[in-house]
Design a protein around this motif. Sequence first.
Motif, PDB file in Angstrom:
ATOM      1  N   ILE A 585       5.014  32.809  47.311  1.00  0.00           N
ATOM      2  CA  ILE A 585       5.692  33.911  48.005  1.00  0.00           C
ATOM      3  C   ILE A 585       6.672  33.420  49.084  1.00  0.00           C
ATOM      4  O   ILE A 585       7.805  33.907  49.151  1.00  0.00           O
ATOM      5  N   PRO A 586       6.282  32.456  49.951  1.00  0.00           N
ATOM      6  CA  PRO A 586       7.250  31.977  50.942  1.00  0.00           C
ATOM      7  C   PRO A 586       8.524  31.421  50.303  1.00  0.00           C
ATOM      8  O   PRO A 586       9.626  31.654  50.793  1.00  0.00           O
ATOM      9  N   LYS A 587       8.375  30.677  49.193  1.00  0.00           N
ATOM     10  CA  LYS A 587       9.548  30.133  48.500  1.00  0.00           C
ATOM     11  C   LYS A 587      10.401  31.253  47.906  1.00  0.00           C
ATOM     12  O   LYS A 587      11.635  31.206  47.940  1.00  0.00           O
ATOM     13  N   ALA A 588       9.738  32.240  47.338  1.00  0.00           N
ATOM     14  CA  ALA A 588      10.469  33.382  46.773  1.00  0.00           C
ATOM     15  C   ALA A 588      11.291  34.067  47.863  1.00  0.00           C
ATOM     16  O   ALA A 588      12.477  34.376  47.665  1.00  0.00           O
ATOM     17  N   MET A 589      10.667  34.294  49.017  1.00  0.00           N
ATOM     18  CA  MET A 589      11.381  34.923  50.129  1.00  0.00           C
ATOM     19  C   MET A 589      12.567  34.063  50.582  1.00  0.00           C
ATOM     20  O   MET A 589      13.649  34.579  50.882  1.00  0.00           O
ATOM     21  N   GLU A 590      12.355  32.755  50.612  1.00  0.00           N
ATOM     22  CA  GLU A 590      13.422  31.834  51.019  1.00  0.00           C
ATOM     23  C   GLU A 590      14.638  31.968  50.106  1.00  0.00           C
ATOM     24  O   GLU A 590      15.789  32.015  50.575  1.00  0.00           O
ATOM     25  N   TYR A 591      14.397  32.060  48.795  1.00  0.00           N
ATOM     26  CA  TYR A 591      15.520  32.107  47.851  1.00  0.00           C
ATOM     27  C   TYR A 591      16.145  33.497  47.769  1.00  0.00           C
ATOM     28  O   TYR A 591      17.353  33.613  47.552  1.00  0.00           O
ATOM     29  N   TYR A 592      15.352  34.554  47.955  1.00  0.00           N
ATOM     30  CA  TYR A 592      15.966  35.882  48.035  1.00  0.00           C
ATOM     31  C   TYR A 592      16.876  35.951  49.264  1.00  0.00           C
ATOM     32  O   TYR A 592      17.954  36.549  49.222  1.00  0.00           O
ATOM     33  N   LEU A 593      16.422  35.339  50.356  1.00  0.00           N
ATOM     34  CA  LEU A 593      17.231  35.327  51.577  1.00  0.00           C
ATOM     35  C   LEU A 593      18.517  34.525  51.377  1.00  0.00           C
ATOM     36  O   LEU A 593      19.568  34.876  51.917  1.00  0.00           O
ATOM     37  N   LYS A 594      18.440  33.455  50.582  1.00  0.00           N
ATOM     38  CA  LYS A 594      19.648  32.672  50.268  1.00  0.00           C
ATOM     39  C   LYS A 594      20.679  33.534  49.532  1.00  0.00           C
ATOM     40  O   LYS A 594      21.878  33.427  49.796  1.00  0.00           O
ATOM     41  N   VAL A 595      20.201  34.349  48.603  1.00  0.00           N
ATOM     42  CA  VAL A 595      21.116  35.238  47.884  1.00  0.00           C
ATOM     43  C   VAL A 595      21.822  36.168  48.871  1.00  0.00           C
ATOM     44  O   VAL A 595      23.042  36.341  48.835  1.00  0.00           O
ATOM     45  N   ILE A 596      21.025  36.756  49.779  1.00  0.00           N
ATOM     46  CA  ILE A 596      21.552  37.723  50.746  1.00  0.00           C
ATOM     47  C   ILE A 596      22.567  37.061  51.682  1.00  0.00           C
ATOM     48  O   ILE A 596      23.631  37.616  51.962  1.00  0.00           O
ATOM     49  N   GLN A 597      22.231  35.869  52.172  1.00  0.00           N
ATOM     50  CA  GLN A 597      23.052  35.224  53.197  1.00  0.00           C
ATOM     51  C   GLN A 597      24.212  34.411  52.622  1.00  0.00           C
ATOM     52  O   GLN A 597      25.305  34.386  53.195  1.00  0.00           O
ATOM     53  N   ASN A 598      23.988  33.736  51.493  1.00  0.00           N
ATOM     54  CA  ASN A 598      24.990  32.804  50.964  1.00  0.00           C
ATOM     55  C   ASN A 598      25.880  33.390  49.875  1.00  0.00           C
ATOM     56  O   ASN A 598      26.921  32.816  49.558  1.00  0.00           O
ATOM     57  N   TYR A 599      25.432  34.516  49.282  1.00  0.00           N
ATOM     58  CA  TYR A 599      26.203  35.099  48.181  1.00  0.00           C
ATOM     59  C   TYR A 599      26.360  36.606  48.415  1.00  0.00           C
ATOM     60  O   TYR A 599      25.876  37.428  47.638  1.00  0.00           O
TER      61      TYR A 599
END
Length: 621
Positions: A585-599
């Motif tokens: 779950i922490p990794k999933a949240m990290e990558y969803y946040l990357k989508v939001i912030q970086n793309y």
Amino acid sequence: MKKVLLLLLLVCSLGAVCAQQSDDEKLAMQYYKDKEYDKAIELFEKIHAKKPSSYIYYYYYSSLLELERYSDAEKMVKKQVKNFPNVQRYKVDLGYVYERSGDPAKAEKTYQEILKNLQAKEYAVQELYSAFYSRTKVDYAIEAIQKGRRLLNNPTLLSRELINLYQYQRQTDKVVDEVLFLVKDDDPKHLEQAQTAIQNLLQDDEDNQKYNTVKVSLQKISQKNPGNLSYLTLLYWINQLHKEYGEALVLAKAIDKRTKTEGIKVYELACLAADNRDFTTSIEALEYIIAKGESTHNYVFAKMKILDVRYQQLISTSPIKMVDALNLEQDFKKVIEENGLHSGTMDWIRKYAHLLAFYVNKPQEAIDLLNQAMNNTRDAKEKNQYKIDLADVQLYMGNVWDATLNYSQVDKDMPNDALGNEAKFKNAKLSFYIGEFEWAKSQLDVLSAATSKLVANDAIYFSLLISDNQEEEDEEEDEDTTYLLFNNPSTNLPLKKYAEADFLIFQNKDDQALVKLDSVIILSPLGTLVDDALYQKALILIKQKRYLEAEVLLKKIEDSHGEELLADDAVFKLAELYEYYLKDIPKAMEYYLKVIQNYSSSLYVVEARKHYRALRGDTIE
């Protein structure tokens, strides 16, 4: 008349005094903001003597502390305490003066004296807690709440505040104990507060230690207190939060039995598990409802839902288990025979036809079924949807002419409809599969302005895929090495191989597709198709449950092709991989946040934000 004049003079005098005081306050505040504390103190002292309000008092108090005039601060605070003996925060301020002046023993004595004299009144406890907390005296704030509870015989007094204090101190065990005590009496009104506390606790939990502490504590106390529904509900809730649907199912059954709701909770969990791709648990939950008999609530819905879940499970797996496909075929056939061919069974008909053609190798039966369904409806949209499905089956069989004819008919019949756009896109993909790249691109360019964002995005992707590789081919035509790779320099072999691989994926021939995709990378290791081939390979590996291999490929796209078109797709797919399959779950949240912030311009942003908030626990039912 004289009396009136006298009164007017008095009012004017008072107004002048008030104005002067107001000006003094403004000037004092300006000195304070400018950190000219000496000048500020002269004015604050004069104002405070006339108006010992808390507003002026705290600026005066802070100015004295800033200049380390502790003796003056002590005298001023003692006078404030004398004037307002029932206000707890002034007494705490006195202790803080001693602490700042380097006399911790005197400060401790003052704090303990305040706690000793705490009144058995809720407002007094609240005030003292706030006073200690404002000075970051967390231990004393906790002690104030605990003593207040004893005095008032109220074991849940300021529970939210106490939980926050324990969390501030990172005392996970005490947070959990307080949460469990909060719902000890099984009062539903405390359940949401308990969920919020757990949610806040788990927000910073990268190693899952806090989650495991909460889970184990709830498991133990639930076993000791089987009659407490709140404990079961909290345990069920955190299992859902961490995607542990198998364990949640056991609890859902228990909750339904306790509440006599005939499987409502179980059905809700079945739907949630299916949405999160835990098809095994979803099917088990639905079978439980069906086994309870026709009189059970949600029995009919469960019977309908289970076919859909089994179908989704089948098409998400590679290679499929033929026995599962054949069993599902028989169940679809039975349902359609019992219910007939009409609008209400359209979803079943389409899935049954797809199953027949793509999974049990009975494409002609699928064609017969779809033709029968088309002849059985007068609805133009339904007829055209079936026609698209029919074209898919014909393309699967290699009947390119029949397939393109049907796609074109739908495109012509519904030119401004999403269904027409879908047909045009599938027709363009057909051209792509057989290597007619120029024609495919011309159709894709038209679709790039489609009203459907999904179709438009896919069209733009394939159009760029073709144009990028055409440019690459044109640039390389003059190089001698081209002739080592291509028998015919006008044919882009890597793109052709990629198109062939894409068609094999369409036909569910995943192992053959993997070989083709490898050949694309070998033919053009530095070309623009590498990230596309890696991404398609990753999708197949996920279907084959080779999750760690898929993770490597998706990370390679992120690291080495981060500026290319599929970068956001890869990052979003990594987030899904961690959420649904690797259960990190922490990794999933990290990558969803990357989508939001970086793309930020990605189509996935809205979905990524929804998933991120859900995993954080924002959605509380």
